[in-house]
Design a protein around this motif. Sequence first.
Motif, PDB file in Angstrom:
ATOM      1  N   ALA A 166       0.956  -1.096  -0.007  1.00  0.00           N
ATOM      2  CA  ALA A 166      -0.075  -0.188   0.024  1.00  0.00           C
ATOM      3  C   ALA A 166       0.741   1.244   0.037  1.00  0.00           C
ATOM      4  O   ALA A 166       0.696   2.103  -0.613  1.00  0.00           O
ATOM      5  N   VAL A 167       1.788   1.188   0.775  1.00  0.00           N
ATOM      6  CA  VAL A 167       2.895   2.497   0.841  1.00  0.00           C
ATOM      7  C   VAL A 167       3.559   2.746  -0.536  1.00  0.00           C
ATOM      8  O   VAL A 167       3.459   3.893  -1.040  1.00  0.00           O
ATOM      9  N   GLN A 168       3.991   1.696  -1.044  1.00  0.00           N
ATOM     10  CA  GLN A 168       4.788   1.964  -2.358  1.00  0.00           C
ATOM     11  C   GLN A 168       3.900   2.062  -3.721  1.00  0.00           C
ATOM     12  O   GLN A 168       4.068   3.068  -4.397  1.00  0.00           O
ATOM     13  N   PHE A 169       2.709   1.569  -3.458  1.00  0.00           N
ATOM     14  CA  PHE A 169       1.540   2.111  -4.646  1.00  0.00           C
ATOM     15  C   PHE A 169       1.188   3.469  -4.534  1.00  0.00           C
ATOM     16  O   PHE A 169       1.227   4.129  -5.449  1.00  0.00           O
ATOM     17  N   SER A 170       0.901   3.711  -3.211  1.00  0.00           N
ATOM     18  CA  SER A 170       0.476   5.133  -2.821  1.00  0.00           C
ATOM     19  C   SER A 170       1.609   6.212  -3.389  1.00  0.00           C
ATOM     20  O   SER A 170       1.087   7.176  -4.198  1.00  0.00           O
ATOM     21  N   ALA A 171       2.729   6.004  -3.235  1.00  0.00           N
ATOM     22  CA  ALA A 171       3.951   6.778  -3.626  1.00  0.00           C
ATOM     23  C   ALA A 171       4.104   6.939  -5.141  1.00  0.00           C
ATOM     24  O   ALA A 171       4.194   7.926  -5.684  1.00  0.00           O
ATOM     25  N   ARG A 172       3.943   5.599  -5.702  1.00  0.00           N
ATOM     26  CA  ARG A 172       4.404   5.485  -7.089  1.00  0.00           C
ATOM     27  C   ARG A 172       3.144   6.257  -7.942  1.00  0.00           C
ATOM     28  O   ARG A 172       3.468   6.520  -8.891  1.00  0.00           O
ATOM     29  N   LYS A 215       8.221  10.688  -6.212  1.00  0.00           N
ATOM     30  CA  LYS A 215       8.734  11.333  -4.712  1.00  0.00           C
ATOM     31  C   LYS A 215       8.434  10.313  -3.697  1.00  0.00           C
ATOM     32  O   LYS A 215       7.377   9.961  -3.162  1.00  0.00           O
ATOM     33  N   PRO A 216       9.597   9.439  -3.457  1.00  0.00           N
ATOM     34  CA  PRO A 216       9.628   8.621  -2.524  1.00  0.00           C
ATOM     35  C   PRO A 216       9.355   8.961  -0.985  1.00  0.00           C
ATOM     36  O   PRO A 216       8.638   8.255  -0.472  1.00  0.00           O
ATOM     37  N   SER A 217       9.440  10.269  -0.657  1.00  0.00           N
ATOM     38  CA  SER A 217       8.894  11.001   0.334  1.00  0.00           C
ATOM     39  C   SER A 217       7.596  10.483   0.820  1.00  0.00           C
ATOM     40  O   SER A 217       7.160  10.342   1.847  1.00  0.00           O
ATOM     41  N   GLN A 218       6.703  10.432  -0.089  1.00  0.00           N
ATOM     42  CA  GLN A 218       5.046  10.218  -0.037  1.00  0.00           C
ATOM     43  C   GLN A 218       4.837   8.828   0.725  1.00  0.00           C
ATOM     44  O   GLN A 218       4.216   8.706   1.519  1.00  0.00           O
TER      45      GLN A 218
END
Length: 467
Positions: A166-172, A215-218
């Motif tokens: 969920a984290v990486q999909f959200s940021a990507r 933006k990996p920060s997201q």
Amino acid sequence: MKIPHILHSISSQLKKKNASAVIVGGSVRDHFLKLPIKDYDIEVYGLESLEQLEALLIPYGSVNVVGKSFGVLKFSYEGEEYDFSFPRIESKIAEGHRGFDVEIDGSLDFKTAAKRRDFTINAIGYDIEKRLFIDPFNGLKDIKTKQLRHIDDDTFVEDSLRVYRAVQFSARFGYTLTENTFELCQQMVEEGMLEELPKERVYEEWKKLLLKAPKPSQGFVLMRKLGILQRYFPELYALIDVQQSPKWHPEGDVWVHTLMTVDEMAILCKSDSPLFENNKQKLKFLFAILCHDLGKALTTTIDAEGNIRAIGHESAGLPLTKTLMYRLMDEHDFIESLLPLVEHHLKPSQFYAAKSSDKAIRRLATKVNIEELVMVAKADFLGRTTEDALSRNYKAGEWLLEKASELKVKTKPLERLLQGRDLIDLGLVPSVAFKKILDEVYALQLDGKINLKEEALLWVREHYINK
């Protein structure tokens, strides 16, 4: 949806057997996101056994049955690999990602089979023969509204890695978790469900976050909100609210600065610099900048006049870098390669301000690759809101690279003029003293007092032979 011709051919053969081929997963999602499609996964409906599917595929190419117990066949055709599978139902029976009972059933309908998937955007299918998209959970609507929504509470929690997904999909993709999905992920973190995850699986999701997100920060912001940082990555969590001098860091605390530098490094990684020739190299720079100020959580002080300093934070961050990285991987050499970049990340700016000597630059090159160091320092410089940083002109880095190039130490230390065999040629007998002699000569090289091999040999003769 554009698909390889071979899949049309196989689909036609399946139709003759009253079966159908449906493309599933990320390739369908990426079609709607207008992203390059790298892998095609195909679910086959209507056959009775995996052996039937294997027999149908063999005339077209090679078939690897390595995933047969999970209902998966790897099919290769003209250098491309495709995963063909049967629809299945998975039931959690034990801890860990292998603790599933898998029931393969070619008679399942698409909606029932897709229920095991994580998010609605990953549960869209494409029927090859009918040229029809199948969307039982309204994933297309979520793509349009840029929302990440899980499909089913019970199946979602069966694999806690889905929180990191969920984290990486959200940021990507720039998606927002729906309220229910956010609350479920947060609950899974609070209940310690992520503790069963092997570090290797977690690292894979971090890699996708760092390498694929604009933006990996997201992703790190979301990890903070979900409670992941506080519980599993205290080195990063400790940066929150650590103050910095507003003169050098008007953007805010160390946490804000770190996130800005990671985003800047993600941008730099897209350049054509040979430093970013592969993903491993990109990850080296991304992790180095993520860790570069970890030591500030331990060293920051504020004096009576309100001056904020973090003296020694570079070296203080080294053990923290190790603990953070070993929580994600066991690649010792990779982790060690980050440490010089963390330890010396201030040097380019310090050397530029002091207009440091040639010998100082030569000595720095014995500790760290200067070209790599400047790239880390550049991201550090850009990840702030000072007037200089907003100009995006990193003069210190350009100066140091030019000086290091002139001195021939931009990418490696100064080469030694003498080796042990040279001392033997001078008539010296091999002994433990050789190292001392060679180190003394090299120190003189670094200081610029010896520049030619003849000068080095003369020095040895004067100090060890003709004295």
